[in-house]
Design a protein around this motif. Structure first.
Motif, PDB file in Angstrom:
ATOM      1  N   LYS A   1       0.845  -1.201   0.000  1.00  0.00           N
ATOM      2  CA  LYS A   1       0.000   0.000   0.000  1.00  0.00           C
ATOM      3  C   LYS A   1       0.881   1.253   0.000  1.00  0.00           C
ATOM      4  CE  LYS A   1      -3.576   2.369   2.632  1.00  0.00           C
ATOM      5  NZ  LYS A   1      -4.292   2.454   3.905  1.00  0.00           N
ATOM      6  N   LYS A   2       1.913   1.216   0.844  1.00  0.00           N
ATOM      7  CA  LYS A   2       2.820   2.362   0.948  1.00  0.00           C
ATOM      8  C   LYS A   2       3.527   2.627  -0.377  1.00  0.00           C
ATOM      9  CE  LYS A   2       5.994   4.298   4.320  1.00  0.00           C
ATOM     10  NZ  LYS A   2       6.966   4.022   5.364  1.00  0.00           N
ATOM     11  N   ALA A   3       3.770   1.544  -1.109  1.00  0.00           N
ATOM     12  CA  ALA A   3       4.433   1.694  -2.419  1.00  0.00           C
ATOM     13  C   ALA A   3       3.436   2.042  -3.517  1.00  0.00           C
ATOM     14  CB  ALA A   3       5.165   0.403  -2.761  1.00  0.00           C
ATOM     15  N   GLY A   4       2.169   2.226  -3.134  1.00  0.00           N
ATOM     16  CA  GLY A   4       1.160   2.615  -4.126  1.00  0.00           C
ATOM     17  C   GLY A   4       0.586   1.450  -4.902  1.00  0.00           C
ATOM     18  N   ILE A   5       0.783   0.224  -4.378  1.00  0.00           N
ATOM     19  CA  ILE A   5       0.277  -0.966  -5.077  1.00  0.00           C
ATOM     20  C   ILE A   5      -0.955  -1.483  -4.330  1.00  0.00           C
ATOM     21  CG2 ILE A   5       0.822  -3.316  -5.830  1.00  0.00           C
ATOM     22  CD1 ILE A   5       3.791  -2.470  -5.818  1.00  0.00           C
ATOM     23  N   PRO A   6      -2.115  -1.479  -4.980  1.00  0.00           N
ATOM     24  CA  PRO A   6      -3.325  -1.952  -4.299  1.00  0.00           C
ATOM     25  C   PRO A   6      -3.300  -3.464  -4.098  1.00  0.00           C
ATOM     26  CG  PRO A   6      -3.803  -1.486  -6.593  1.00  0.00           C
ATOM     27  CD  PRO A   6      -2.380  -1.053  -6.361  1.00  0.00           C
ATOM     28  N   VAL A   7      -3.812  -3.889  -2.938  1.00  0.00           N
ATOM     29  CA  VAL A   7      -3.862  -5.315  -2.594  1.00  0.00           C
ATOM     30  C   VAL A   7      -5.322  -5.732  -2.425  1.00  0.00           C
ATOM     31  CG1 VAL A   7      -3.249  -7.031  -0.835  1.00  0.00           C
ATOM     32  CG2 VAL A   7      -1.618  -5.232  -1.449  1.00  0.00           C
ATOM     33  N   PHE A   8      -5.689  -6.828  -3.046  1.00  0.00           N
ATOM     34  CA  PHE A   8      -7.041  -7.380  -2.922  1.00  0.00           C
ATOM     35  C   PHE A   8      -6.930  -8.799  -2.374  1.00  0.00           C
ATOM     36  CE2 PHE A   8      -7.433  -3.898  -5.739  1.00  0.00           C
ATOM     37  CZ  PHE A   8      -8.718  -3.389  -5.564  1.00  0.00           C
ATOM     38  N   CYS A   9      -7.500  -9.025  -1.195  1.00  0.00           N
ATOM     39  CA  CYS A   9      -7.398 -10.359  -0.573  1.00  0.00           C
ATOM     40  C   CYS A   9      -8.463 -11.290  -1.133  1.00  0.00           C
ATOM     41  CB  CYS A   9      -7.554 -10.263   0.936  1.00  0.00           C
ATOM     42  SG  CYS A   9      -6.145  -9.466   1.712  1.00  0.00           S
ATOM     43  N   MET A  10      -8.070 -12.545  -1.272  1.00  0.00           N
ATOM     44  CA  MET A  10      -9.000 -13.572  -1.750  1.00  0.00           C
ATOM     45  C   MET A  10      -9.040 -14.706  -0.730  1.00  0.00           C
ATOM     46  SD  MET A  10      -7.620 -14.007  -5.655  1.00  0.00           S
ATOM     47  CE  MET A  10      -5.961 -14.458  -5.173  1.00  0.00           C
ATOM     48  N   ASP A  11     -10.204 -15.082  -0.313  1.00  0.00           N
ATOM     49  CA  ASP A  11     -10.457 -16.247   0.534  1.00  0.00           C
ATOM     50  C   ASP A  11      -9.955 -16.094   1.965  1.00  0.00           C
ATOM     51  OD1 ASP A  11     -11.082 -18.947   1.358  1.00  0.00           O
ATOM     52  OD2 ASP A  11      -8.940 -19.309   1.173  1.00  0.00           O
ATOM     53  N   ARG A  12      -8.708 -15.715   2.152  1.00  0.00           N
ATOM     54  CA  ARG A  12      -8.189 -15.597   3.511  1.00  0.00           C
ATOM     55  C   ARG A  12      -8.099 -14.127   3.903  1.00  0.00           C
ATOM     56  NH1 ARG A  12      -3.256 -19.943   4.045  1.00  0.00           N
ATOM     57  NH2 ARG A  12      -4.539 -21.821   4.057  1.00  0.00           N
ATOM     58  N   GLU A  13      -8.378 -13.901   5.181  1.00  0.00           N
ATOM     59  CA  GLU A  13      -8.489 -12.544   5.701  1.00  0.00           C
ATOM     60  C   GLU A  13      -7.176 -12.064   6.316  1.00  0.00           C
ATOM     61  OE1 GLU A  13     -11.001 -12.650   9.162  1.00  0.00           O
ATOM     62  OE2 GLU A  13     -11.748 -10.636   8.787  1.00  0.00           O
ATOM     63  N   ILE A  14      -6.947 -10.748   6.298  1.00  0.00           N
ATOM     64  CA  ILE A  14      -5.938 -10.162   7.181  1.00  0.00           C
ATOM     65  C   ILE A  14      -6.688  -9.325   8.217  1.00  0.00           C
ATOM     66  CG2 ILE A  14      -3.913 -10.204   5.675  1.00  0.00           C
ATOM     67  CD1 ILE A  14      -4.503  -7.331   4.884  1.00  0.00           C
ATOM     68  N   ASN A  15      -6.168  -9.329   9.444  1.00  0.00           N
ATOM     69  CA  ASN A  15      -6.867  -8.656  10.544  1.00  0.00           C
ATOM     70  C   ASN A  15      -6.599  -7.152  10.528  1.00  0.00           C
ATOM     71  OD1 ASN A  15      -7.901 -11.061  11.452  1.00  0.00           O
ATOM     72  ND2 ASN A  15      -6.227 -11.427  12.890  1.00  0.00           N
ATOM     73  N   SER A  16      -7.012  -6.548   9.468  1.00  0.00           N
ATOM     74  CA  SER A  16      -6.830  -5.105   9.315  1.00  0.00           C
ATOM     75  C   SER A  16      -7.909  -4.617   8.369  1.00  0.00           C
ATOM     76  CB  SER A  16      -5.452  -4.818   8.713  1.00  0.00           C
ATOM     77  OG  SER A  16      -5.381  -3.473   8.295  1.00  0.00           O
ATOM     78  N   THR A  17      -8.355  -3.395   8.594  1.00  0.00           N
ATOM     79  CA  THR A  17      -9.358  -2.839   7.675  1.00  0.00           C
ATOM     80  C   THR A  17      -8.771  -1.732   6.806  1.00  0.00           C
ATOM     81  OG1 THR A  17     -10.088  -1.397   9.458  1.00  0.00           O
ATOM     82  CG2 THR A  17     -11.353  -3.409   9.100  1.00  0.00           C
ATOM     83  N   ASN A  18      -7.446  -1.502   6.906  1.00  0.00           N
ATOM     84  CA  ASN A  18      -6.898  -0.416   6.086  1.00  0.00           C
ATOM     85  C   ASN A  18      -5.588  -0.771   5.370  1.00  0.00           C
ATOM     86  OD1 ASN A  18      -5.094  -0.394   8.148  1.00  0.00           O
ATOM     87  ND2 ASN A  18      -5.852   1.478   9.099  1.00  0.00           N
TER      88      ASN A  18
ATOM     89  N   ALA B   1      -5.451  -3.732   2.969  1.00  0.00           N
ATOM     90  CA  ALA B   1      -5.925  -4.139   1.639  1.00  0.00           C
ATOM     91  C   ALA B   1      -7.005  -3.164   1.181  1.00  0.00           C
ATOM     92  CB  ALA B   1      -6.485  -5.548   1.692  1.00  0.00           C
ATOM     93  N   VAL B   2      -7.198  -3.068  -0.123  1.00  0.00           N
ATOM     94  CA  VAL B   2      -8.291  -2.233  -0.646  1.00  0.00           C
ATOM     95  C   VAL B   2      -9.625  -2.914  -0.357  1.00  0.00           C
ATOM     96  CG1 VAL B   2      -9.317  -1.243  -2.730  1.00  0.00           C
ATOM     97  CG2 VAL B   2      -6.834  -1.246  -2.447  1.00  0.00           C
ATOM     98  N   ALA B   3      -9.670  -4.232  -0.580  1.00  0.00           N
ATOM     99  CA  ALA B   3     -10.890  -5.000  -0.310  1.00  0.00           C
ATOM    100  C   ALA B   3     -10.505  -6.455  -0.051  1.00  0.00           C
ATOM    101  CB  ALA B   3     -11.853  -4.912  -1.493  1.00  0.00           C
ATOM    102  N   GLN B   4     -11.400  -7.156   0.661  1.00  0.00           N
ATOM    103  CA  GLN B   4     -11.138  -8.564   0.966  1.00  0.00           C
ATOM    104  C   GLN B   4     -12.397  -9.371   0.624  1.00  0.00           C
ATOM    105  OE1 GLN B   4      -8.974  -9.348   4.670  1.00  0.00           O
ATOM    106  NE2 GLN B   4      -9.042  -7.177   5.161  1.00  0.00           N
ATOM    107  N   TYR B   5     -12.245 -10.324  -0.268  1.00  0.00           N
ATOM    108  CA  TYR B   5     -13.367 -11.174  -0.684  1.00  0.00           C
ATOM    109  C   TYR B   5     -13.216 -12.521   0.018  1.00  0.00           C
ATOM    110  CZ  TYR B   5     -13.458  -7.448  -4.077  1.00  0.00           C
ATOM    111  OH  TYR B   5     -13.482  -6.198  -4.649  1.00  0.00           O
ATOM    112  N   LEU B   6     -14.116 -12.788   0.970  1.00  0.00           N
ATOM    113  CA  LEU B   6     -13.899 -13.890   1.917  1.00  0.00           C
ATOM    114  C   LEU B   6     -15.104 -14.810   1.983  1.00  0.00           C
ATOM    115  CD1 LEU B   6     -12.726 -11.473   4.753  1.00  0.00           C
ATOM    116  CD2 LEU B   6     -11.229 -12.701   3.181  1.00  0.00           C
ATOM    117  N   SER B   7     -14.855 -16.102   1.943  1.00  0.00           N
ATOM    118  CA  SER B   7     -15.952 -17.053   2.146  1.00  0.00           C
ATOM    119  C   SER B   7     -16.548 -16.867   3.527  1.00  0.00           C
ATOM    120  CB  SER B   7     -15.435 -18.486   2.053  1.00  0.00           C
ATOM    121  OG  SER B   7     -15.205 -18.841   0.738  1.00  0.00           O
ATOM    122  N   ASP B   8     -17.875 -17.010   3.614  1.00  0.00           N
ATOM    123  CA  ASP B   8     -18.536 -16.909   4.920  1.00  0.00           C
ATOM    124  C   ASP B   8     -18.412 -18.275   5.611  1.00  0.00           C
ATOM    125  OD1 ASP B   8     -20.034 -16.395   7.121  1.00  0.00           O
ATOM    126  OD2 ASP B   8     -21.777 -15.625   6.043  1.00  0.00           O
ATOM    127  N   ASN B   9     -17.209 -18.537   6.107  1.00  0.00           N
ATOM    128  CA  ASN B   9     -16.889 -19.853   6.685  1.00  0.00           C
ATOM    129  C   ASN B   9     -17.759 -20.191   7.887  1.00  0.00           C
ATOM    130  OD1 ASN B   9     -14.294 -20.749   5.253  1.00  0.00           O
ATOM    131  ND2 ASN B   9     -13.894 -18.614   5.734  1.00  0.00           N
TER     132      ASN B   9
END
Lengths: 312, 213
Positions: free
Chosen positions: A105-122, A124-132
């Motif tokens: 993010k600091k380097a200006g590269i957007p991150v989009f999470c798939m399936d697994r979460e990171i415990n942060s809301t700021n 990644a740009v967005a996180q697409y996660l299965s409702d496990n």
């Protein structure tokens, strides 16, 4: 040049240099950084992300973190240095991977999470996660209905992954309310088929009288089933998985595995690829966490499903 | 040369400030939210949410008198106009309130009809073990994106269900009788439209019995 002019030149130069720190070089590359490729489910996730991004016009490289956060960090450093435009990210660890997403993010590269979460809301740009959790509430209810009473074993996934505990908590939110069902062992097999096989063989020695095994993913369900088959107990012990992987879908059809929960890796990968494309096109208002529904797959409704998704 | 001296001084200060900031500015509500999440106690959060947010939101629930005929005549329109969803998928929720008459009572549910002459129940008030996310998701009062760790978000559901089981249901089950008039507010989860719309399966938030009618 007097010293004030020198200061001025130096300050402007340094400010320009500092400003460049947030600008990635212009390339057309997108990185898919995936926790492991030693599991067919994640291969589908990574390959779909690659195909979807390529269809949108990007050059895509897949990086395998081998479930190692240090390796994942190396991948991020390389991706940042090479000036990739976006990262489609399947993290290795909910806490340990936050720093990597923040660096990008600091380097200006957007991150989009798939399936697994990171415990942060700021980070990644967005996180697409299965409702496990919801999936395992449904699985837990089916487990209660089919097993009814007796002893069972639970094989957990990676302990640093939120999916592991969302699945376990969803399952136990139901099953723990039925005192006739007793968990006699709970052990992590890291979402790994071979480890699950070895652990199950060992647990069967200590707990020969079991009626069911709940596994936090399908790879472990296949390993557990293999151990039960070797011990001649596969007809007596009901095995439950989670994922919707091809070999478990086939095993449900053959009545070897009782049930699984279908996740939709292709959908999550597509959403991440499209999200990155929209971000690079200027969109900024993304919902941070997007739960993606999962569905219970049993021997009764197996005809509606195929590997990694629903039949068209 | 004086202006060059001033410009260079300002630029130098800006550079030093940029590289070595003396302070950082954060929004107060962000800090409060972060602190809350770090000290997150799902039981306390859920009790507080129930009392101070959920019960204050029941005016937002749609009336069963409005929803039931619409579901019958145009379920897609009902879904579009009144349902809540969370994320991507086919599951959706109704936040519902209304009044009806007790038609039957069994171990896991109390069946309610909107008109006494109705033969089939319009709503089943679920009174057995409560699972899932109907109240958390159906009431539409919480946003998953506000929670850094989804385990926190899921534990809220577990605790809201406990409040239903321990506080809402016992006095209702002890007192309800056939023919009673019941005022209800709650949430319905629609997993399968073939089985979950007729009747609606309500996880209750409030229940009030009127006797002697």
């Amino acid at each position: 040049m007097n010293r004030y002019t020198l200061f001025l030149v130096l300050a402007i130069g340094l400010l320009t240099f500092a400003g460049c720190g947030n600008q990635a070089p212009e390339t057309n590359q997108v990185a898919v950084i995936v926790s492991t490729l030693n599991n067919p489910w994640f291969v589908v996730l990574a390959e779909t992300a690659k195909e979807e991004s390529e269809a949108l016009g990007y050059d895509v490289t897949i990086f395998d973190s081998m479930n190692d956060t240090a390796k994942e960090t190396e991948h991020f450093e390389n991706v940042i240095a090479a000036g990739y435009r976006a990262v489609l990210f399947n993290p290795t660890d909910a806490d340990g991977s936050i720093g990597n997403a923040q660096k990008a993010k600091k380097a200006g590269i957007p991150v989009f999470c798939m399936d697994r979460e990171i415990n942060s809301t700021n980070a990644a740009v967005a996180q697409y996660l299965s409702d496990n959790y919801s999936g395992c509430v449904a699985l837990g209810q089916y487990f209660v209905k089919t097993v009814k009473k007796g002893n069972y074993i639970e094989l957990l996934g990676l302990v640093g992954d939120n999916n592991t505990f969302n699945r376990s908590n969803g399952f136990h939110s139901v099953v723990d309310q039925y005192p006739d069902l007793k968990m006699v062992a709970q052990q992590s097999a890291d979402f790994d088929r071979t480890k699950a096989l070895e652990i199950m063989e060992s647990l069967l020695q200590a707990h020969p009288d079991i009626q069911a095994v709940f596994c936090g993913n399908d790879a472990m369900a296949m390993g557990a089933y293999q151990a039960l088959a070797s011990a001649g107990k596969d007809k007596d012990v009901k095995v439950f998985g989670f994922d919707g992987a091809g070999d478990v879908i086939n095993s449900i059809m053959e009545k070897k595995i009782v049930a699984t929960v279908m996740q939709f890796p292709k959908l999550m990968a597509k959403m991440a690829a499209e999200g990155a494309h929209k971000y690079l096109g200027g969109k900024r208002d993304f919902q941070q966490k997007v739960p993606v529904i999962v569905e219970l797959v049993t021997q009764e409704n197996i005809k509606k499903y195929e590997a990694y998704g629903k039949k068209e | 040369m004086v202006y060059i001296r001033w410009i260079s001084a300002v630029l130098l200060l800006a550079f030093v400030g940029y590289m070595f900031p003396l302070f950082h500015i954060h929004k107060l509500d962000e800090i409060e939210r972060k602190q809350k999440m770090e000290q997150f106690d799902p039981e306390e959060f859920s009790k507080d949410f129930w009392k101070n947010q959920l019960l204050q939101s029941i005016d937002q629930a749609v009336s069963i008198q409005t929803l039931a005929p619409l579901i019958k005549n145009d379920p897609d329109q009902a879904k579009e106009q009144y349902s809540n969803t969370i994320g991507i998928g086919s599951v959706y929720y109704y936040y519902l309130k209304g009044t009806g008459y007790v038609k039957s009572i069994d171990e896991d549910a109390v069946a309610v009809v909107l008109q006494q002459e109705n033969l089939n129940p319009d709503v089943r008030i679920m009174t057995g073990k409560i699972f899932g996310n109907a109240i958390r998701n159906g009431s539409n009062q919480l946003n998953v994106s506000d929670f850094p760790n989804s385990q926190q978000f899921n534990r809220i559901s577990m605790n809201l269900n406990k409040i239903v089981e321990n506080e809402v249901l016992p006095p209702f089950k002890d007192n309800v009788s056939l023919g009673d008039r019941v005022h209800f507010v709650g949430c319905c989860e629609i997993l399968d439209e073939d089985t979950d719309l007729h009747p609606l399966k309500l996880i209750p938030i409030t229940l009030k019995i009127e006797k002697g009618l």
